[in-house]
Design a protein around this motif. Structure first.
Motif, mmCIF file in Angstrom:
data_model
loop_
_atom_site.group_PDB
_atom_site.id
_atom_site.type_symbol
_atom_site.label_atom_id
_atom_site.label_comp_id
_atom_site.label_asym_id
_atom_site.label_seq_id
_atom_site.Cartn_x
_atom_site.Cartn_y
_atom_site.Cartn_z
ATOM 1 N N GLN A 69 27.636 -1.963 90.202
ATOM 2 C CA GLN A 69 27.756 -2.928 88.938
ATOM 3 C C GLN A 69 29.515 -2.339 88.806
ATOM 4 O O GLN A 69 29.873 -3.094 88.180
ATOM 5 C CB GLN A 69 27.115 -2.116 88.106
ATOM 6 C CG GLN A 69 25.141 -2.229 88.469
ATOM 7 C CD GLN A 69 24.719 -3.574 88.038
ATOM 8 O OE1 GLN A 69 25.743 -4.266 87.642
ATOM 9 N NE2 GLN A 69 23.642 -4.034 88.404
ATOM 10 N N SER A 70 29.745 -1.486 87.942
ATOM 11 C CA SER A 70 31.251 -1.136 88.024
ATOM 12 C C SER A 70 31.768 0.131 88.147
ATOM 13 O O SER A 70 31.817 1.205 88.174
ATOM 14 C CB SER A 70 31.114 -0.538 86.471
ATOM 15 O OG SER A 70 32.589 -0.498 86.017
ATOM 16 N N PRO A 71 32.205 -0.189 89.854
ATOM 17 C CA PRO A 71 33.353 1.211 90.144
ATOM 18 C C PRO A 71 34.969 1.909 89.492
ATOM 19 O O PRO A 71 34.413 2.531 89.704
ATOM 20 C CB PRO A 71 33.694 0.316 91.748
ATOM 21 C CG PRO A 71 33.101 -1.203 91.957
ATOM 22 C CD PRO A 71 32.587 -1.459 90.284
ATOM 23 N N LEU A 72 35.096 0.766 88.214
ATOM 24 C CA LEU A 72 35.770 1.651 87.651
ATOM 25 C C LEU A 72 35.593 2.429 86.551
ATOM 26 O O LEU A 72 35.634 3.679 86.329
ATOM 27 C CB LEU A 72 37.210 0.719 87.029
ATOM 28 C CG LEU A 72 37.938 0.535 86.004
ATOM 29 C CD1 LEU A 72 39.100 1.634 86.861
ATOM 30 C CD2 LEU A 72 38.285 -0.631 85.161
ATOM 31 N N GLY A 73 34.764 1.948 86.366
ATOM 32 C CA GLY A 73 33.411 2.542 85.352
ATOM 33 C C GLY A 73 33.314 4.043 85.766
ATOM 34 O O GLY A 73 32.818 5.242 84.581
ATOM 35 N N THR A 74 32.586 3.821 87.203
ATOM 36 C CA THR A 74 31.999 5.120 87.920
ATOM 37 C C THR A 74 32.767 6.303 87.963
ATOM 38 O O THR A 74 33.245 7.452 87.631
ATOM 39 C CB THR A 74 30.996 4.754 88.280
ATOM 40 O OG1 THR A 74 30.889 3.509 88.254
ATOM 41 C CG2 THR A 74 30.597 5.574 89.425
ATOM 42 N N VAL A 75 33.690 5.899 88.146
ATOM 43 C CA VAL A 75 35.275 6.496 88.873
ATOM 44 C C VAL A 75 35.970 6.703 88.064
ATOM 45 O O VAL A 75 36.316 8.181 87.261
ATOM 46 C CB VAL A 75 36.233 6.167 90.476
ATOM 47 C CG1 VAL A 75 36.843 6.792 90.002
ATOM 48 C CG2 VAL A 75 35.417 5.993 91.014
ATOM 49 N N GLY A 76 36.314 5.998 87.266
ATOM 50 C CA GLY A 76 36.926 6.517 85.343
ATOM 51 C C GLY A 76 36.847 7.320 84.857
ATOM 52 O O GLY A 76 36.946 8.795 84.310
ATOM 53 N N ILE A 77 35.120 7.740 84.948
ATOM 54 C CA ILE A 77 34.145 7.881 83.803
ATOM 55 C C ILE A 77 34.343 9.406 84.683
ATOM 56 O O ILE A 77 33.893 10.673 84.035
ATOM 57 C CB ILE A 77 32.983 7.721 82.935
ATOM 58 C CG1 ILE A 77 33.294 6.655 82.403
ATOM 59 C CG2 ILE A 77 31.943 8.703 82.987
ATOM 60 C CD1 ILE A 77 31.699 5.784 81.435
ATOM 61 N N LEU A 78 34.265 9.815 85.593
ATOM 62 C CA LEU A 78 34.402 11.246 86.730
ATOM 63 C C LEU A 78 35.751 11.749 86.780
ATOM 64 O O LEU A 78 35.408 12.895 86.265
ATOM 65 C CB LEU A 78 34.029 10.583 88.064
ATOM 66 C CG LEU A 78 33.853 12.355 88.620
ATOM 67 C CD1 LEU A 78 32.678 13.102 88.745
ATOM 68 C CD2 LEU A 78 33.808 11.004 90.229
ATOM 69 N N LEU A 79 35.938 11.174 86.221
ATOM 70 C CA LEU A 79 37.745 11.728 86.586
ATOM 71 C C LEU A 79 38.363 12.397 84.905
ATOM 72 O O LEU A 79 38.708 13.006 84.346
ATOM 73 C CB LEU A 79 38.835 10.543 87.089
ATOM 74 C CG LEU A 79 38.863 10.360 89.116
ATOM 75 C CD1 LEU A 79 40.036 9.395 88.426
ATOM 76 C CD2 LEU A 79 39.308 11.473 89.252
#
Length: 425
Positions: free
Chosen positions: A199-209
């Motif tokens: 759904q949102s690769p940027l949201g997922t990876v960004g929040i992980l980092l």
């Protein structure tokens, strides 16, 4: 706004007291750990333990609430938390502090779920944005004020931990006396991590980092200051500068968020955070530079969390939002566990400046990944985007889910005002 705050002031006051106690113990870990002779790596393990407990608690709090109710869960976990704070100076060993931090993280996650449930229940669709923003301000003010309280007593003694315990115990009264009964928490099946990423690769990876960034800020900033040999007063001022920045930058970033492509803003905020981290690493750890860099770094981290949640929300259907909020908290928790461990390891290898190097790398990674994602698909138009709401990275699934639903509702209202025949996203 004053009318809204008048109905929830007691709950917010209780939250401030909780954050005073929690903020004190987070800073005391680094300061007192240095006094006790703990190594940087040992302190990084102690720091990560809190987030491990928080992650487990975030997955099980709703189960406990369904079994015995919000009031009992809040009172029981709050009592354990108060007792845990007093236990720190009694057993000054890394293994004992690690276990206590796991317990504190677990307890605080359940306390957050209960308190946020009461706040969310007290809000209406019209006031939910104000209530969530007030909650974020209360949390951050508690963290900032806690740094001053660390200086009231001798960090080498028993008193600061006793004071933190007293503050947490006192928080029970305003919250429990003002809270109203609310429905039992619903059982929500979370999205898989793969579904959330699709759904949102940027949201997922960004929040992980970003989980790694915030955990390192919250737990390792005091370790960094102690390693440099700063006085307790200077360490606490440095930590306070970080959280003051996180509070003051929310408003301008939120204003821009609803006006331009959020990916451009995410890229810019992450890049500024990376530059702020690089500054003391390049120019040296002069104290004024540390304060300015900490202020800007903190000022980028918390708004970036709100931005990433709002951006993820832009690609979700309203029915998926409650499940997605749990997934986002889980991903954030994974990053938060790894962040302090990696920071401590780098500080062991490269010295104190490894603190800035690790944070700078994470900010830079978010910026680079955002720039790459901008080449992969079109962003939703500003008109189609949900509204931004201030969120603290310490918020639980309840607050994140409420923010997502509020953003959707605001976007639907704006769409209806502009075009009565249009369908919301």
């Amino acid at each position: 706004m004053l009318q809204v705050l008048g109905t929830i002031w007691a709950l917010l006051f209780g939250v401030v007291l909780i954050m005073l106690g929690n903020g004190m113990q987070s800073t005391l870990m680094g300061v007192r750990g240095g006094i006790e002779g703990f190594s940087t790596f040992e302190l990084s393990v102690v720091t990560s333990a809190y987030f491990a407990g928080f992650l487990v608690g975030s997955r099980t709090a709703s189960v406990m609430i369904r079994k015995v109710g919000h009031v009992r869960v809040f009172a029981a976990l709050g009592s354990f938390m108060s007792a845990g704070l007093i236990a720190f100076p009694l057993i000054a060993e890394p293994w004992a502090w690690t276990l206590l931090r796991v317990m504190l993280g677990f307890c605080l996650s359940g306390v957050y779920v209960s308190a946020e449930s009461w706040l969310n229940n007290a809000a209406t669709n019209r006031t939910r944005g104000t209530v969530l923003s007030a909650y974020m301000v209360a949390q951050t003010l508690g963290l900032v004020a806690a740094q001053g309280l660390v200086n009231v007593t001798d960090a080498a003694g028993f008193a600061p931990f006793a004071l933190a315990s007293i503050l947490v115990s006192l928080s029970f009264a305003p919250i429990l006396l003002s809270a109203q009964p609310i429905p039992v928490a619903e059982r929500i099946k979370p999205l898989t991590l793969r579904q959330l990423y699709d759904q949102s690769p940027l949201g997922t990876v960004g929040i992980l980092l970003l989980g790694g960034v915030f955990a390192a800020q919250l737990g390792m900033a005091s370790v960094y200051g102690s390693t440099l040999g700063l006085s307790v007063a200077r360490v606490t001022t440095f930590v306070a500068a970080i959280f003051t920045g996180s509070l003051l930058f929310q408003v301008p970033v939120g204003w821009l968020s609803d006006m331009i492509d959020r990916r451009k803003l995410i890229l810019g905020v992450a890049a500024i955070g990376a530059v702020a981290c690089a500054t003391p690493w390049m120019l040296g750890p002069a104290y004024p530079i540390l304060l300015a860099s900490g202020f800007v770094m903190g000022g980028m981290a918390s708004p970036l969390y709100s931005l990433l949640v709002a951006y993820t929300n832009d690609y979700l259907d309203v029915d998926d939002m409650p499940a997605a909020s749990g997934g986002l908290i889980f991903i954030y928790g994974l990053g938060a566990i790894v962040g302090p461990l990696a920071t401590g390891q780098l500080m062991e290898i490269a010295g104190p400046e490894g603190f800035w190097a690790f944070l700078g790398l994470l900010f830079a990674a978010i910026a680079v990944y955002c720039a790459w994602r901008m080449t992969r698909r079109e962003a939703p138009s500003v008109e189609e985007s949900g509204s931004y709401v201030n969120l603290s990275p310490t918020a639980s699934q309840v607050a994140v889910g409420a923010a997502q639903e509020w953003g959707y509702e605001q976007a639907a209202e704006d769409t209806a005002d502009d075009d009565p025949d249009a369908e919301p996203k």
